[in-house]
Design a protein around this motif. Structure first.
Motif, PDB file in Angstrom:
ATOM      1  N   CYS A  93       0.869  -1.179   0.000  1.00  0.00           N
ATOM      2  CA  CYS A  93       0.000   0.000   0.000  1.00  0.00           C
ATOM      3  C   CYS A  93       0.900   1.222   0.000  1.00  0.00           C
ATOM      4  O   CYS A  93       1.657   1.441   0.952  1.00  0.00           O
ATOM      5  N   ALA A  94       0.799   2.011  -1.041  1.00  0.00           N
ATOM      6  CA  ALA A  94       1.608   3.217  -1.165  1.00  0.00           C
ATOM      7  C   ALA A  94       0.739   4.436  -0.915  1.00  0.00           C
ATOM      8  O   ALA A  94      -0.321   4.582  -1.536  1.00  0.00           O
ATOM      9  N   ALA A  95       1.188   5.287  -0.013  1.00  0.00           N
ATOM     10  CA  ALA A  95       0.452   6.498   0.331  1.00  0.00           C
ATOM     11  C   ALA A  95       1.099   7.701  -0.343  1.00  0.00           C
ATOM     12  O   ALA A  95       2.322   7.814  -0.383  1.00  0.00           O
ATOM     13  N   SER A  96       0.287   8.600  -0.842  1.00  0.00           N
ATOM     14  CA  SER A  96       0.809   9.796  -1.487  1.00  0.00           C
ATOM     15  C   SER A  96      -0.103  10.981  -1.221  1.00  0.00           C
ATOM     16  O   SER A  96      -1.248  10.808  -0.822  1.00  0.00           O
ATOM     17  N   GLY A  97       0.411  12.154  -1.412  1.00  0.00           N
ATOM     18  CA  GLY A  97      -0.384  13.359  -1.231  1.00  0.00           C
ATOM     19  C   GLY A  97      -0.106  14.074   0.060  1.00  0.00           C
ATOM     20  O   GLY A  97      -0.483  15.228   0.222  1.00  0.00           O
ATOM     21  N   ARG A  98       0.515  13.382   1.001  1.00  0.00           N
ATOM     22  CA  ARG A  98       0.926  14.005   2.253  1.00  0.00           C
ATOM     23  C   ARG A  98       1.910  13.074   2.931  1.00  0.00           C
ATOM     24  O   ARG A  98       2.118  11.961   2.495  1.00  0.00           O
ATOM     25  N   THR A  99       2.468  13.525   4.041  1.00  0.00           N
ATOM     26  CA  THR A  99       3.395  12.691   4.796  1.00  0.00           C
ATOM     27  C   THR A  99       2.621  11.839   5.788  1.00  0.00           C
ATOM     28  O   THR A  99       1.868  12.361   6.605  1.00  0.00           O
ATOM     29  N   PHE A 100       2.829  10.531   5.706  1.00  0.00           N
ATOM     30  CA  PHE A 100       2.111   9.610   6.578  1.00  0.00           C
ATOM     31  C   PHE A 100       2.988   9.025   7.676  1.00  0.00           C
ATOM     32  O   PHE A 100       2.586   8.092   8.349  1.00  0.00           O
ATOM     33  N   SER A 101       4.172   9.590   7.863  1.00  0.00           N
ATOM     34  CA  SER A 101       5.101   8.992   8.821  1.00  0.00           C
ATOM     35  C   SER A 101       4.543   8.974  10.239  1.00  0.00           C
ATOM     36  O   SER A 101       4.900   8.112  11.028  1.00  0.00           O
ATOM     37  N   LYS A 154       8.177   5.292   5.412  1.00  0.00           N
ATOM     38  CA  LYS A 154       6.969   5.253   6.238  1.00  0.00           C
ATOM     39  C   LYS A 154       5.711   5.517   5.445  1.00  0.00           C
ATOM     40  O   LYS A 154       4.621   5.526   6.008  1.00  0.00           O
ATOM     41  N   ASN A 155       5.804   5.781   4.150  1.00  0.00           N
ATOM     42  CA  ASN A 155       4.609   5.996   3.349  1.00  0.00           C
ATOM     43  C   ASN A 155       4.155   4.749   2.618  1.00  0.00           C
ATOM     44  O   ASN A 155       3.241   4.810   1.797  1.00  0.00           O
ATOM     45  N   THR A 156       4.789   3.636   2.889  1.00  0.00           N
ATOM     46  CA  THR A 156       4.403   2.362   2.301  1.00  0.00           C
ATOM     47  C   THR A 156       4.215   1.346   3.414  1.00  0.00           C
ATOM     48  O   THR A 156       5.007   1.293   4.353  1.00  0.00           O
ATOM     49  N   VAL A 157       3.175   0.562   3.306  1.00  0.00           N
ATOM     50  CA  VAL A 157       2.925  -0.486   4.278  1.00  0.00           C
ATOM     51  C   VAL A 157       2.722  -1.797   3.538  1.00  0.00           C
ATOM     52  O   VAL A 157       2.171  -1.816   2.424  1.00  0.00           O
ATOM     53  N   TYR A 158       3.196  -2.875   4.125  1.00  0.00           N
ATOM     54  CA  TYR A 158       3.115  -4.193   3.513  1.00  0.00           C
ATOM     55  C   TYR A 158       2.357  -5.146   4.434  1.00  0.00           C
ATOM     56  O   TYR A 158       2.352  -4.980   5.653  1.00  0.00           O
ATOM     57  N   LEU A 159       1.771  -6.145   3.826  1.00  0.00           N
ATOM     58  CA  LEU A 159       1.156  -7.222   4.587  1.00  0.00           C
ATOM     59  C   LEU A 159       1.628  -8.533   3.966  1.00  0.00           C
ATOM     60  O   LEU A 159       1.189  -8.912   2.880  1.00  0.00           O
ATOM     61  N   GLN A 160       2.551  -9.186   4.654  1.00  0.00           N
ATOM     62  CA  GLN A 160       3.043 -10.491   4.228  1.00  0.00           C
ATOM     63  C   GLN A 160       2.097 -11.543   4.798  1.00  0.00           C
ATOM     64  O   GLN A 160       1.932 -11.636   6.021  1.00  0.00           O
ATOM     65  N   MET A 161       1.494 -12.313   3.907  1.00  0.00           N
ATOM     66  CA  MET A 161       0.503 -13.307   4.329  1.00  0.00           C
ATOM     67  C   MET A 161       1.015 -14.696   3.980  1.00  0.00           C
ATOM     68  O   MET A 161       1.186 -15.013   2.797  1.00  0.00           O
ATOM     69  N   ASN A 162       1.260 -15.498   4.995  1.00  0.00           N
ATOM     70  CA  ASN A 162       1.747 -16.861   4.813  1.00  0.00           C
ATOM     71  C   ASN A 162       0.700 -17.859   5.283  1.00  0.00           C
ATOM     72  O   ASN A 162      -0.238 -17.512   6.001  1.00  0.00           O
ATOM     73  N   SER A 163       0.903 -19.110   4.896  1.00  0.00           N
ATOM     74  CA  SER A 163      -0.007 -20.198   5.313  1.00  0.00           C
ATOM     75  C   SER A 163      -1.461 -19.810   5.093  1.00  0.00           C
ATOM     76  O   SER A 163      -2.311 -19.965   5.973  1.00  0.00           O
ATOM     77  N   LEU A 164      -1.741 -19.317   3.921  1.00  0.00           N
ATOM     78  CA  LEU A 164      -3.082 -18.811   3.628  1.00  0.00           C
ATOM     79  C   LEU A 164      -4.115 -19.922   3.655  1.00  0.00           C
ATOM     80  O   LEU A 164      -3.839 -21.075   3.293  1.00  0.00           O
ATOM     81  N   LYS A 165      -5.312 -19.547   4.089  1.00  0.00           N
ATOM     82  CA  LYS A 165      -6.435 -20.466   4.195  1.00  0.00           C
ATOM     83  C   LYS A 165      -7.580 -19.943   3.329  1.00  0.00           C
ATOM     84  O   LYS A 165      -7.669 -18.733   3.090  1.00  0.00           O
ATOM     85  N   PRO A 166      -8.473 -20.815   2.901  1.00  0.00           N
ATOM     86  CA  PRO A 166      -9.624 -20.338   2.107  1.00  0.00           C
ATOM     87  C   PRO A 166     -10.425 -19.251   2.824  1.00  0.00           C
ATOM     88  O   PRO A 166     -10.954 -18.349   2.163  1.00  0.00           O
ATOM     89  N   GLU A 167     -10.474 -19.303   4.132  1.00  0.00           N
ATOM     90  CA  GLU A 167     -11.223 -18.287   4.872  1.00  0.00           C
ATOM     91  C   GLU A 167     -10.538 -16.927   4.888  1.00  0.00           C
ATOM     92  O   GLU A 167     -11.108 -15.954   5.381  1.00  0.00           O
ATOM     93  N   ASP A 168      -9.315 -16.842   4.351  1.00  0.00           N
ATOM     94  CA  ASP A 168      -8.653 -15.552   4.193  1.00  0.00           C
ATOM     95  C   ASP A 168      -9.103 -14.841   2.921  1.00  0.00           C
ATOM     96  O   ASP A 168      -8.720 -13.687   2.688  1.00  0.00           O
ATOM     97  N   THR A 169      -9.887 -15.495   2.108  1.00  0.00           N
ATOM     98  CA  THR A 169     -10.377 -14.895   0.876  1.00  0.00           C
ATOM     99  C   THR A 169     -11.224 -13.662   1.180  1.00  0.00           C
ATOM    100  O   THR A 169     -12.181 -13.725   1.955  1.00  0.00           O
ATOM    101  N   ALA A 170     -10.829 -12.541   0.594  1.00  0.00           N
ATOM    102  CA  ALA A 170     -11.522 -11.277   0.849  1.00  0.00           C
ATOM    103  C   ALA A 170     -10.902 -10.196  -0.018  1.00  0.00           C
ATOM    104  O   ALA A 170      -9.847 -10.396  -0.635  1.00  0.00           O
ATOM    105  N   VAL A 171     -11.561  -9.046  -0.039  1.00  0.00           N
ATOM    106  CA  VAL A 171     -10.930  -7.834  -0.551  1.00  0.00           C
ATOM    107  C   VAL A 171     -10.186  -7.193   0.615  1.00  0.00           C
ATOM    108  O   VAL A 171     -10.778  -6.964   1.668  1.00  0.00           O
ATOM    109  N   TYR A 172      -8.925  -6.911   0.413  1.00  0.00           N
ATOM    110  CA  TYR A 172      -8.088  -6.331   1.457  1.00  0.00           C
ATOM    111  C   TYR A 172      -7.909  -4.836   1.193  1.00  0.00           C
ATOM    112  O   TYR A 172      -7.572  -4.430   0.082  1.00  0.00           O
ATOM    113  N   GLY A 220      -4.759   6.324   9.704  1.00  0.00           N
ATOM    114  CA  GLY A 220      -5.440   7.106  10.722  1.00  0.00           C
ATOM    115  C   GLY A 220      -4.457   7.646  11.737  1.00  0.00           C
ATOM    116  O   GLY A 220      -3.263   7.361  11.665  1.00  0.00           O
ATOM    117  N   LEU A 221      -4.975   8.404  12.686  1.00  0.00           N
ATOM    118  CA  LEU A 221      -4.106   9.043  13.663  1.00  0.00           C
ATOM    119  C   LEU A 221      -3.995   8.277  14.974  1.00  0.00           C
ATOM    120  O   LEU A 221      -3.109   8.554  15.780  1.00  0.00           O
TER     121      LEU A 221
END
Length: 120
Positions: A21-29, A74-92, A97-98
């Motif tokens: 997830c890349a954030a732009s338009g302001r500082t998100f640090s 600090k303007n990019t966030v990652y989500l490393q997802m391992n050992s995925l299960k069918p119940e993890d199926t979703a829109v992420y 926020g502050l």
């Protein structure tokens, strides 16, 4: 202000996917960055959160399998997802926020969402 999520796709159960997830338009640090997910016919639920100093928290169902991290700028966030299960199926969705909170209403900015589908 824009949050751009990417990295979703189709993966087999037990596999791994990394979302970005890349954030732009302001500082998100100084912002808290979070990931939420929404399965069909379900409410959007909290998945993981990280603040500016690296403090993290996860929902119980993903502990030990998912890892949230931030890029050096600090303007990019990652989500490393391992050992995925069918119940993890979703829109992420990524969000910013502050406050170190777990509710949707506590976040001011949202990305567009990226689909993760885990096949059994």
């Amino acid at each position: 202000v824009q949050l751009q999520a990417s990295g979703g796709g189709l993966v087999q159960a037990g596999g791994s996917v990394t979302l970005s997830c890349a954030a732009s338009g302001r500082t998100f640090s100084n912002y808290v960055m979070g990931w939420f997910r929404q399965a069909p016919d379900e409410e959007r639920e909290f998945v993981a959160i990280i603040n500016w100093s690296g403090t993290r928290s996860y929902t119980d169902s993903v502990k030990g399998r998912f890892t949230i991290s931030r890029g050096n700028a600090k303007n990019t966030v990652y989500l490393q997802m391992n050992s995925l299960k069918p119940e993890d199926t979703a829109v992420y969705y990524c969000a910013a926020g502050l406050n170190f909170r777990f509710r949707r209403d506590d976040y001011d900015y949202w990305g567009q969402g990226t689909q993760v589908t885990v096949s059994s």
